[in-house]
Structure formats: C-alpha cells, structure tokens
Design an enzyme around this catalytic site. Structure first.
Site, PDB file in Angstrom:
ATOM      1  N   LYS A  45       0.846  -1.206   0.000  1.00 23.89           N
ATOM      2  CA  LYS A  45       0.000   0.000   0.000  1.00 23.89           C
ATOM      3  C   LYS A  45       0.878   1.251   0.000  1.00 23.89           C
ATOM      4  O   LYS A  45       1.934   1.276   0.630  1.00 23.89           O
ATOM      5  CB  LYS A  45      -0.907  -0.013   1.240  1.00 23.89           C
ATOM      6  N   GLY A  72      -7.371   7.483  -0.660  1.00 18.32           N
ATOM      7  CA  GLY A  72      -6.540   8.627  -0.259  1.00 18.32           C
ATOM      8  C   GLY A  72      -5.333   8.269   0.564  1.00 18.32           C
ATOM      9  O   GLY A  72      -5.008   8.949   1.548  1.00 18.32           O
ATOM     10  N   CYS A 129      -1.434   9.329  -8.035  1.00 12.09           N
ATOM     11  CA  CYS A 129      -2.624   9.094  -7.214  1.00 12.09           C
ATOM     12  C   CYS A 129      -3.655  10.181  -7.456  1.00 12.09           C
ATOM     13  O   CYS A 129      -3.378  11.359  -7.225  1.00 12.09           O
ATOM     14  CB  CYS A 129      -2.279   9.049  -5.728  1.00 12.09           C
ATOM     15  N   ILE A 190      -1.341   0.985 -15.555  1.00 15.06           N
ATOM     16  CA  ILE A 190      -1.849   2.308 -15.273  1.00 15.06           C
ATOM     17  C   ILE A 190      -2.352   2.406 -13.823  1.00 15.06           C
ATOM     18  O   ILE A 190      -2.773   1.412 -13.245  1.00 15.06           O
ATOM     19  CB  ILE A 190      -3.034   2.684 -16.212  1.00 15.06           C
ATOM     20  N   ASN A 191      -2.277   3.614 -13.287  1.00 13.59           N
ATOM     21  CA  ASN A 191      -3.006   3.884 -12.053  1.00 13.59           C
ATOM     22  C   ASN A 191      -4.480   4.062 -12.453  1.00 13.59           C
ATOM     23  O   ASN A 191      -4.849   3.859 -13.606  1.00 13.59           O
ATOM     24  CB  ASN A 191      -2.442   5.126 -11.356  1.00 13.59           C
ATOM     25  N   GLY A 216     -10.392  -2.095 -12.198  1.00 13.27           N
ATOM     26  CA  GLY A 216     -11.158  -3.317 -12.458  1.00 13.27           C
ATOM     27  C   GLY A 216     -11.315  -3.562 -13.955  1.00 13.27           C
ATOM     28  O   GLY A 216     -10.837  -2.763 -14.781  1.00 13.27           O
ATOM     29  N   GLY A 243      -7.219  -3.778 -14.677  1.00 19.72           N
ATOM     30  CA  GLY A 243      -8.325  -4.611 -15.129  1.00 19.72           C
ATOM     31  C   GLY A 243      -8.031  -6.066 -15.372  1.00 19.72           C
ATOM     32  O   GLY A 243      -8.887  -6.778 -15.907  1.00 19.72           O
ATOM     33  N   THR A 265      -7.733  -5.107  -8.448  1.00 18.54           N
ATOM     34  CA  THR A 265      -9.145  -5.099  -8.057  1.00 18.54           C
ATOM     35  C   THR A 265      -9.776  -6.491  -8.144  1.00 18.54           C
ATOM     36  O   THR A 265     -10.696  -6.802  -7.386  1.00 18.54           O
ATOM     37  CB  THR A 265      -9.905  -4.077  -8.934  1.00 18.54           C
TER      38      THR A 265
HETATM   39  C1  LIG Z   1      -8.682   0.613  -3.318  1.00 17.56           C
HETATM   40  C2  LIG Z   1      -7.485   0.947  -4.163  1.00 17.56           C
HETATM   41  C3  LIG Z   1      -6.384   1.568  -3.579  1.00 17.56           C
HETATM   42  C4  LIG Z   1      -5.255   1.890  -4.345  1.00 17.56           C
HETATM   43  N1  LIG Z   1      -4.175   2.473  -3.738  1.00 17.56           N
HETATM   44  C5  LIG Z   1      -3.061   2.750  -4.467  1.00 17.56           C
HETATM   45  C6  LIG Z   1      -1.889   3.290  -3.847  1.00 17.56           C
HETATM   46  O1  LIG Z   1      -1.825   3.484  -2.632  1.00 17.56           O
HETATM   47  N2  LIG Z   1      -0.808   3.558  -4.636  1.00 17.56           N
HETATM   48  C7  LIG Z   1      -0.819   3.325  -5.999  1.00 17.56           C
HETATM   49  O2  LIG Z   1       0.188   3.588  -6.671  1.00 17.56           O
HETATM   50  N3  LIG Z   1      -1.904   2.782  -6.601  1.00 17.56           N
HETATM   51  C8  LIG Z   1      -3.009   2.493  -5.871  1.00 17.56           C
HETATM   52  N4  LIG Z   1      -4.102   1.921  -6.491  1.00 17.56           N
HETATM   53  C9  LIG Z   1      -4.070   1.630  -7.955  1.00 17.56           C
HETATM   54  C10 LIG Z   1      -3.704   0.168  -8.233  1.00 17.56           C
HETATM   55  O3  LIG Z   1      -2.410  -0.144  -7.757  1.00 17.56           O
HETATM   56  C11 LIG Z   1      -3.759  -0.137  -9.749  1.00 17.56           C
HETATM   57  O4  LIG Z   1      -2.883   0.716 -10.430  1.00 17.56           O
HETATM   58  C12 LIG Z   1      -5.162   0.045 -10.322  1.00 17.56           C
HETATM   59  O5  LIG Z   1      -6.151  -0.370  -9.396  1.00 17.56           O
HETATM   60  C13 LIG Z   1      -5.384  -0.693 -11.659  1.00 17.56           C
HETATM   61  O6  LIG Z   1      -5.263  -2.094 -11.511  1.00 17.56           O
HETATM   62  P1  LIG Z   1      -6.536  -3.085 -11.230  1.00 17.56           P
HETATM   63  O7  LIG Z   1      -7.607  -2.708 -12.221  1.00 17.56           O
HETATM   64  O8  LIG Z   1      -5.996  -4.476 -11.422  1.00 17.56           O
HETATM   65  O9  LIG Z   1      -6.956  -2.829  -9.832  1.00 17.56           O
HETATM   66  C14 LIG Z   1      -5.241   1.580  -5.736  1.00 17.56           C
HETATM   67  C15 LIG Z   1      -6.347   0.954  -6.308  1.00 17.56           C
HETATM   68  C16 LIG Z   1      -7.459   0.616  -5.549  1.00 17.56           C
HETATM   69  C17 LIG Z   1      -8.616  -0.074  -6.209  1.00 17.56           C
END
Ligand SMILES: Cc1cc2nc3c(=O)[nH]c(=O)nc-3n(C[C@H](O)[C@H](O)[C@H](O)COP(=O)(O)O)c2cc1C
Length: 303
Positions: A45, A72, A129, A190-191, A216, A243, A265
């Site tokens: 995290k 956040g 972020c 990607i973020n 997601g 995703g 996700t």
């Molecule tokens: C609840 C949540 C918290 C996240 N917190 C962070 C974070 O602290 N730092 C960061 O670089 N990305 C954060 N992300 C982004 C994820 O690392 C990732 O880039 C993004 O969710 C896309 O991948 P996914 O679709 O597989 O979740 C967060 C995503 C989610 C859903």
C-alpha cells in the site's frame, strides 16, 4: 513446462504476477488464503512519510465491471511499515516493492533512503494518485515535475526505481520518456482513471470526495492501449496493470510490451485471483508452446 521467471529491471521474479499497491494491503489478510510466496512480487500500500488516515467514507463505489475508490493513501507511515510490516513480509519468498507518495521531491528522496536501507527489493514512485490534493497526480501530469521526482528518487535509492504513471493525461508517452530520461529503471502503468458517480435519489455524489479512481475489468482496454504506446516509446521494462482478472488479460498486457503484470481489483471479488491468473497464464503459455514466458513480451503481431 514454460519457464515463468521474468527479470524486471534486475529484480528476478519467479513468475510475472505481481499484486499492485493498494489492493493487497501489506499481505496480512490475503496471506490467510494462499502462501504469499506463490506471487512474483508484492507491491505494498502506498507509503507516505507520516501516517495518514485517508479520506472520509464513503470512499468506494461500485461501477459496471469495476470500482471507483477515493481511499486517499491511508497508511501507517514509512517508519511503521519498516518496523512492523516489512519483517512479516520478509518471512515469505517473494520480492517486495515499496510504493511511495510524497508532497515534495525531498519527501520522496527521504523515503527512498529509508526503504533502500531497510532492504526492499524495489521502489515504486507513485506520481499518479488521483485521490490526494498535494503531490501524487500533480507530479504525474507534468513531464518536468515527473523527471524531477524520478531524479531525486534515483539519487536516494540503492535499489531499482520504478515510476508509476497516471492514465489521466493526454499523451502518456511524454511522461514515460521524461521519467526514463531522468533514470527510471522501470515504468508501471496504469493507475486508476478519474471518475464520478451520483446517487440519483439523494442527488449527492456517491463518494464523499466527489471523484475517485476507476479500476477493475472496465479499464483493461485503456491499460492495453497505454502499455502498447509506452512500450513503443521507451526501452525500460514495464509492469502492466489495469483490469486484469484472467490469464488471457495478463497475456494481452505482456503481448503489448509488459514484462510483468499486476492483478489488483480482481482480488476483491476472488481472493485467489492473482494465483489463478498465474496458473491460467502458464496454461496459455504451454498451449502456445513457449519455453519462456518472457517470449510473450512485445510479441503482439502488428497489422
Ligand atoms: C482501493 C485501491 C487503492 C489503491 N491504492 C493505491 C496506492 O496506494 N498507490 C498506488 O500507486 N496505486 C493504488 N491503487 C491503484 C492500483 O495499484 C492499480 O494501479 C489500479 O487499481 C489498476 O489495476 P486493477 O484494475 O488491477 O486494480 C489503488 C487501487 C485501488 C482499487
């Protein structure tokens, strides 16, 4: 059997599956479902210099095939991570990537020094972020600022530095080239994508912060497009994410240029998703007759 090992900027992962920052905490909860050593790497995290409570609730909203979050950067702070979480994570045979966010370049530098000394395997610099006012996305949308943070992180680290890019820009390759030029060893993307939802009965935004970041399955096509663009623009290795919920999704990101892939996700709906995606990817690679999974990276056939 396909050899699943991949090399991400000098860090050898036993397989290409990573869990990304913010969807896996510090691994304590998911560690009750499977052995964390099954993963290629765990990205923890997002850490900040001091403890943060994060944003007020509601901070998660469901969307078709995804979620919006405005957590956040809730975290215990970098020192508490080093004292209490890293030793637990170190009990597993898995690479540890520390994800960091700062308000100033100096804050990023200070965290890099501490985390390098503490012995993480890699540092991921979050300049993307969407859910914090200072730092974060402000650095990720301007090439000069992204480069400045990357330079300081590199100078202050003794381990490889990966920079995490935001999709909330017009041309992601500009930022990718800027951070590569400033010395980034790897790039992740990607973020989340900024979004908003409204409760039509109360007429209020569902999230207390009004907007949040979309992740997601809904974002996979955007991730594939952006990894494809960035892979064409830079030479450093890419950790692709956004995703992924199936082995074939991970294969798509590798085919367009990712060296490794994160499953985020998807873990909220299926705690075993990262391990399942690894197994599905391995089965696909065997069916394709690959000796090494790394043969997939960039192997998309252009029209
Ligand atoms: C609840 C949540 C918290 C996240 N917190 C962070 C974070 O602290 N730092 C960061 O670089 N990305 C954060 N992300 C982004 C994820 O690392 C990732 O880039 C993004 O969710 C896309 O991948 P996914 O679709 O597989 O979740 C967060 C995503 C989610 C859903």
């Amino acid at each position: 059997m396909t050899d699943l090992r991949v090399n991400l900027a000098g860090v050898e992962l036993k397989n290409p599956i990573v869990v990304p920052s913010g969807t896996f905490g510090f691994g304590r909860e998911y560690g009750q479902f499977f052995d964390l050593s099954e993963l290629g790497a765990i990205c923890v995290k997002g850490l900040t210099p001091l403890r943060r409570e994060g944003n007020p609730a509601p901070r998660i909203a469901e969307t078709p095939m995804g979620i919006l979050n405005s957590v956040g950067l809730q975290n215990p702070g970098v020192d508490a991570f080093i004292a209490h979480e890293l030793p637990e994570l170190r009990k597993h045979d898995v690479k540890i990537i520390a994800n960091i966010s700062g308000n100033t370049p100096e804050e990023y530098g200070g965290m890099c020094e501490k985390l390098s000394a503490a012995g993480v395997d890699m540092i991921e610099v979050n300049i993307s972020c969407p859910n914090v006012k200072a730092g974060g996305l402000a650095y990720g949308t301007k090439p000069e600022m992204a480069a400045e943070v990357t330079e300081i992180a590199k100078k202050s680290s003794t381990v490889p530095v990966m920079v995490k890019l935001s999709p909330n820009v017009t041309d992601i390759t500009e930022i990718a080239k800027a951070v590569e030029g400033a010395g980034a060893d790897a790039i992740s993307l990607i973020n989340t994508i900024r979004g908003m939802r409204i409760d039509v009965n109360t007429r209020r935004p569902i999230l207390k912060m009004n907007t949040g970041g979309l992740s997601g399955p809904a974002v996979l096509p955007v991730a594939v497009r952006m990894v494809w663009e960035v892979a064409d623009a830079v030479k450093v290795p890419i950790l692709g994410m956004g995703g992924v919920s199936k082995g074939a999704d991970a294969a798509e990101l590798m085919l367009v240029g990712a060296t490794a892939v994160a499953v985020g996700t998807a873990s909220f709906a299926d705690a075993y998703a990262p391990v399942r995606v690894r197994d599905e990817l391995a089965a696909y690679a065997e069916k394709q007759g690959l000796a090494r999974i790394s043969e997939l990276t960039g192997a998309v056939k252009p029209w």
